[in-house]
Scaffold this motif. Structure first.
Motif, PDB file in Angstrom:
ATOM      1  N   PHE A  54     -44.066  23.098 -25.044  1.00 13.21           N
ATOM      2  CA  PHE A  54     -43.121  24.200 -26.028  1.00 13.21           C
ATOM      3  C   PHE A  54     -42.509  25.119 -25.157  1.00 13.21           C
ATOM      4  N   SER A  55     -41.382  25.112 -25.381  1.00 12.86           N
ATOM      5  CA  SER A  55     -40.148  26.004 -24.667  1.00 12.86           C
ATOM      6  C   SER A  55     -39.507  26.880 -25.455  1.00 12.86           C
ATOM      7  N   ILE A  56     -39.280  28.100 -25.319  1.00 10.46           N
ATOM      8  CA  ILE A  56     -38.579  28.956 -25.949  1.00 10.46           C
ATOM      9  C   ILE A  56     -36.977  29.059 -25.816  1.00 10.46           C
ATOM     10  N   VAL A  57     -36.038  28.854 -26.590  1.00 12.67           N
ATOM     11  CA  VAL A  57     -34.475  28.728 -26.416  1.00 12.67           C
ATOM     12  C   VAL A  57     -34.039  29.880 -26.895  1.00 12.67           C
ATOM     13  N   PHE A 183     -25.240  34.920 -36.023  1.00 14.54           N
ATOM     14  CA  PHE A 183     -25.250  34.955 -34.606  1.00 14.54           C
ATOM     15  C   PHE A 183     -25.477  33.497 -34.223  1.00 14.54           C
ATOM     16  N   CYS A 184     -26.558  33.282 -34.181  1.00 10.34           N
ATOM     17  CA  CYS A 184     -27.014  31.847 -33.764  1.00 10.34           C
ATOM     18  C   CYS A 184     -26.183  30.562 -34.452  1.00 10.34           C
ATOM     19  N   ALA A 185     -25.839  30.884 -35.892  1.00  7.97           N
ATOM     20  CA  ALA A 185     -25.122  29.802 -36.447  1.00  7.97           C
ATOM     21  C   ALA A 185     -23.815  29.256 -35.804  1.00  7.97           C
ATOM     22  N   ILE A 186     -23.121  30.808 -35.154  1.00 12.95           N
ATOM     23  CA  ILE A 186     -22.008  30.440 -34.439  1.00 12.95           C
ATOM     24  C   ILE A 186     -22.074  30.112 -33.085  1.00 12.95           C
ATOM     25  N   ALA A 187     -23.067  30.740 -32.306  1.00 10.18           N
ATOM     26  CA  ALA A 187     -22.941  30.726 -30.905  1.00 10.18           C
ATOM     27  C   ALA A 187     -23.887  29.435 -30.462  1.00 10.18           C
ATOM     28  N   ALA A 188     -24.509  29.042 -31.303  1.00 13.19           N
ATOM     29  CA  ALA A 188     -25.688  27.737 -30.841  1.00 13.19           C
ATOM     30  C   ALA A 188     -24.855  26.617 -30.125  1.00 13.19           C
ATOM     31  N   PRO A 189     -23.697  26.003 -30.748  1.00 21.74           N
ATOM     32  CA  PRO A 189     -22.896  25.031 -29.806  1.00 21.74           C
ATOM     33  C   PRO A 189     -22.271  25.535 -28.660  1.00 21.74           C
ATOM     34  N   VAL A 190     -21.831  26.687 -28.620  1.00 23.71           N
ATOM     35  CA  VAL A 190     -21.289  27.451 -27.391  1.00 23.71           C
ATOM     36  C   VAL A 190     -22.043  27.255 -26.148  1.00 23.71           C
ATOM     37  N   ILE A 191     -23.330  27.465 -26.515  1.00 22.33           N
ATOM     38  CA  ILE A 191     -24.376  27.543 -25.230  1.00 22.33           C
ATOM     39  C   ILE A 191     -25.166  26.306 -25.068  1.00 22.33           C
ATOM     40  N   GLY A 192     -24.590  25.309 -26.078  1.00 20.31           N
ATOM     41  CA  GLY A 192     -25.313  23.871 -25.546  1.00 20.31           C
ATOM     42  C   GLY A 192     -26.502  23.750 -26.657  1.00 20.31           C
ATOM     43  N   ILE A 193     -26.485  24.366 -27.782  1.00 21.08           N
ATOM     44  CA  ILE A 193     -27.567  23.691 -28.668  1.00 21.08           C
ATOM     45  C   ILE A 193     -27.053  23.157 -29.781  1.00 21.08           C
ATOM     46  N   THR A 194     -27.221  21.709 -29.952  1.00 20.60           N
ATOM     47  CA  THR A 194     -26.670  20.963 -30.884  1.00 20.60           C
ATOM     48  C   THR A 194     -27.639  20.329 -31.790  1.00 20.60           C
ATOM     49  N   ASP A 195     -29.255  20.323 -31.584  1.00 17.68           N
ATOM     50  CA  ASP A 195     -29.962  19.637 -32.575  1.00 17.68           C
ATOM     51  C   ASP A 195     -30.575  20.485 -33.634  1.00 17.68           C
ATOM     52  N   ALA A 196     -31.024  20.345 -34.495  1.00 15.13           N
ATOM     53  CA  ALA A 196     -31.609  21.044 -35.547  1.00 15.13           C
ATOM     54  C   ALA A 196     -32.902  21.790 -34.981  1.00 15.13           C
ATOM     55  N   GLY A 197     -33.630  21.137 -34.313  1.00 12.00           N
ATOM     56  CA  GLY A 197     -35.158  21.722 -33.692  1.00 12.00           C
ATOM     57  C   GLY A 197     -34.714  22.701 -32.808  1.00 12.00           C
ATOM     58  N   GLY A 198     -33.668  22.631 -31.853  1.00 11.32           N
ATOM     59  CA  GLY A 198     -33.424  23.542 -30.854  1.00 11.32           C
ATOM     60  C   GLY A 198     -32.799  24.889 -31.853  1.00 11.32           C
ATOM     61  N   PHE A 199     -31.943  24.624 -32.809  1.00  9.62           N
ATOM     62  CA  PHE A 199     -31.286  25.677 -33.491  1.00  9.62           C
ATOM     63  C   PHE A 199     -32.453  26.630 -34.166  1.00  9.62           C
ATOM     64  N   ILE A 200     -33.223  25.807 -34.977  1.00 11.00           N
ATOM     65  CA  ILE A 200     -34.403  26.572 -35.545  1.00 11.00           C
ATOM     66  C   ILE A 200     -35.179  27.498 -34.580  1.00 11.00           C
ATOM     67  N   ASN A 201     -35.459  26.829 -33.441  1.00 11.39           N
ATOM     68  CA  ASN A 201     -36.160  27.613 -32.212  1.00 11.39           C
ATOM     69  C   ASN A 201     -35.438  28.689 -32.056  1.00 11.39           C
ATOM     70  N   TYR A 202     -34.053  28.660 -31.794  1.00 10.85           N
ATOM     71  CA  TYR A 202     -33.189  29.777 -31.384  1.00 10.85           C
ATOM     72  C   TYR A 202     -33.057  31.048 -32.467  1.00 10.85           C
ATOM     73  N   VAL A 203     -33.127  30.652 -33.570  1.00  9.73           N
ATOM     74  CA  VAL A 203     -33.144  31.484 -34.773  1.00  9.73           C
ATOM     75  C   VAL A 203     -34.614  32.434 -34.736  1.00  9.73           C
ATOM     76  N   ILE A 204     -35.494  31.550 -34.845  1.00  5.70           N
ATOM     77  CA  ILE A 204     -36.756  32.198 -34.950  1.00  5.70           C
ATOM     78  C   ILE A 204     -37.281  33.058 -33.633  1.00  5.70           C
ATOM     79  N   PHE A 205     -36.906  32.391 -32.697  1.00  7.28           N
ATOM     80  CA  PHE A 205     -37.442  33.103 -31.249  1.00  7.28           C
ATOM     81  C   PHE A 205     -36.340  34.629 -31.387  1.00  7.28           C
TER      82      PHE A 205
END
Length: 246
Positions: A54-57, A183-205
């Motif tokens: 498990f890693s934090i994104v 913020f995460c919904a718009i910024a995620a693709p810019v920093i390279g987050i493209t999958d649902a798991g990474g996005f959920i991790n990004y938002v929750i963290f």
């Protein structure tokens, strides 16, 4: 003055007027924090792994951005909603200016040697996506900080000077959730987050981290707020809520 029922109406919540050096200093610091955070947010960051794989994104602005909300809390509590709204708009005007300046710098012709081309490529890679981060930050912070300020000021109308820590924590939770999700919904693709798991991790963290940091600093924020209130000559003067911040 008594009402027809013989009961005195509750006094309006106290605020200070905006025209003071304290407000200027807080506003300037907020603008700087927003601009630096937007640049840092163009870098995706992976912390870990922890607990097995498990890693934090997150992004490179994660450690600094909560300070913008803390400063927003100070402005909202001491100077009121209109002053906080002005600070939000000013912060993003500065962020938009920074993004436009980076675009001009990238577009300007540079040296054609290998070093000049390498620098140009690095600028395009690092600062090129900043406008998208600014858009994400603009919409997220505009919604989140407005909700944060609105909740804090509305609760102050009910509790006056009481329950400051509770009011700070409640407004933070509401504001940070809206901010982080947008913020995460718009910024995620810019920093390279493209999958649902990474996005959920990004938002929750992002939400949990920023909220916890602000909660940890709530006692400090409360001390700063009380100190500024004591040093603002206009605080507590009979100025109506909603207009005292002008």
């Amino acid at each position: 003055m008594h009402t027809s029922t013989g009961i005195d109406p509750a006094p309006a919540p106290a605020f200070a007027v905006r025209g003071s050096s304290h407000y200027d200093i807080i506003l300037t610091l907020m603008c700087v924090v927003i601009v630096i955070s937007n640049i840092g947010a163009t870098k995706g960051v992976v912390l870990g792994p922890f607990f097995g794989d498990f890693s934090i994104v997150t992004d490179g602005g994660f450690f600094l951005f909560p300070l913008a909300y803390i400063l927003g809390d100070v402005i909202s509590e001491v100077y009121g909603f209109k002053a906080a709204r002005r600070a939000i708009f000013m912060g993003f005007a500065v962020a938009a200016l920074a993004a436009a300046s980076f675009a001009v710098i990238i577009a300007l012709p540079g040296f054609d040697d290998d070093y000049g081309q390498a620098k140009q490529a690095a600028l395009e890679l690092a600062l090129g996506p900043v406008w998208q981060i600014v858009l994400a930050s603009l919409l997220g912070f505009l919604a989140g900080q407005t909700l944060n300020s609105w909740v804090l000021v509305r609760m102050k109308e009910k509790f006056r000077e009481r329950a400051l820590i509770g009011r700070l924590m409640a407004s933070t939770g509401v504001g940070e959730f809206a901010d982080t999700l947008i913020f995460c919904a718009i910024a995620a693709p810019v920093i390279g987050i493209t999958d649902a798991g990474g996005f959920i991790n990004y938002v929750i963290f992002g939400f949990v981290y920023k909220t916890l940091i602000e909660f940890l600093f709530v006692p400090v924020t409360a001390v700063v707020i009380k100190a500024i209130k004591k040093r603002e000559p206009s605080y507590g003067a009979a100025v109506p809520a909603g207009t005292s911040e002008g």
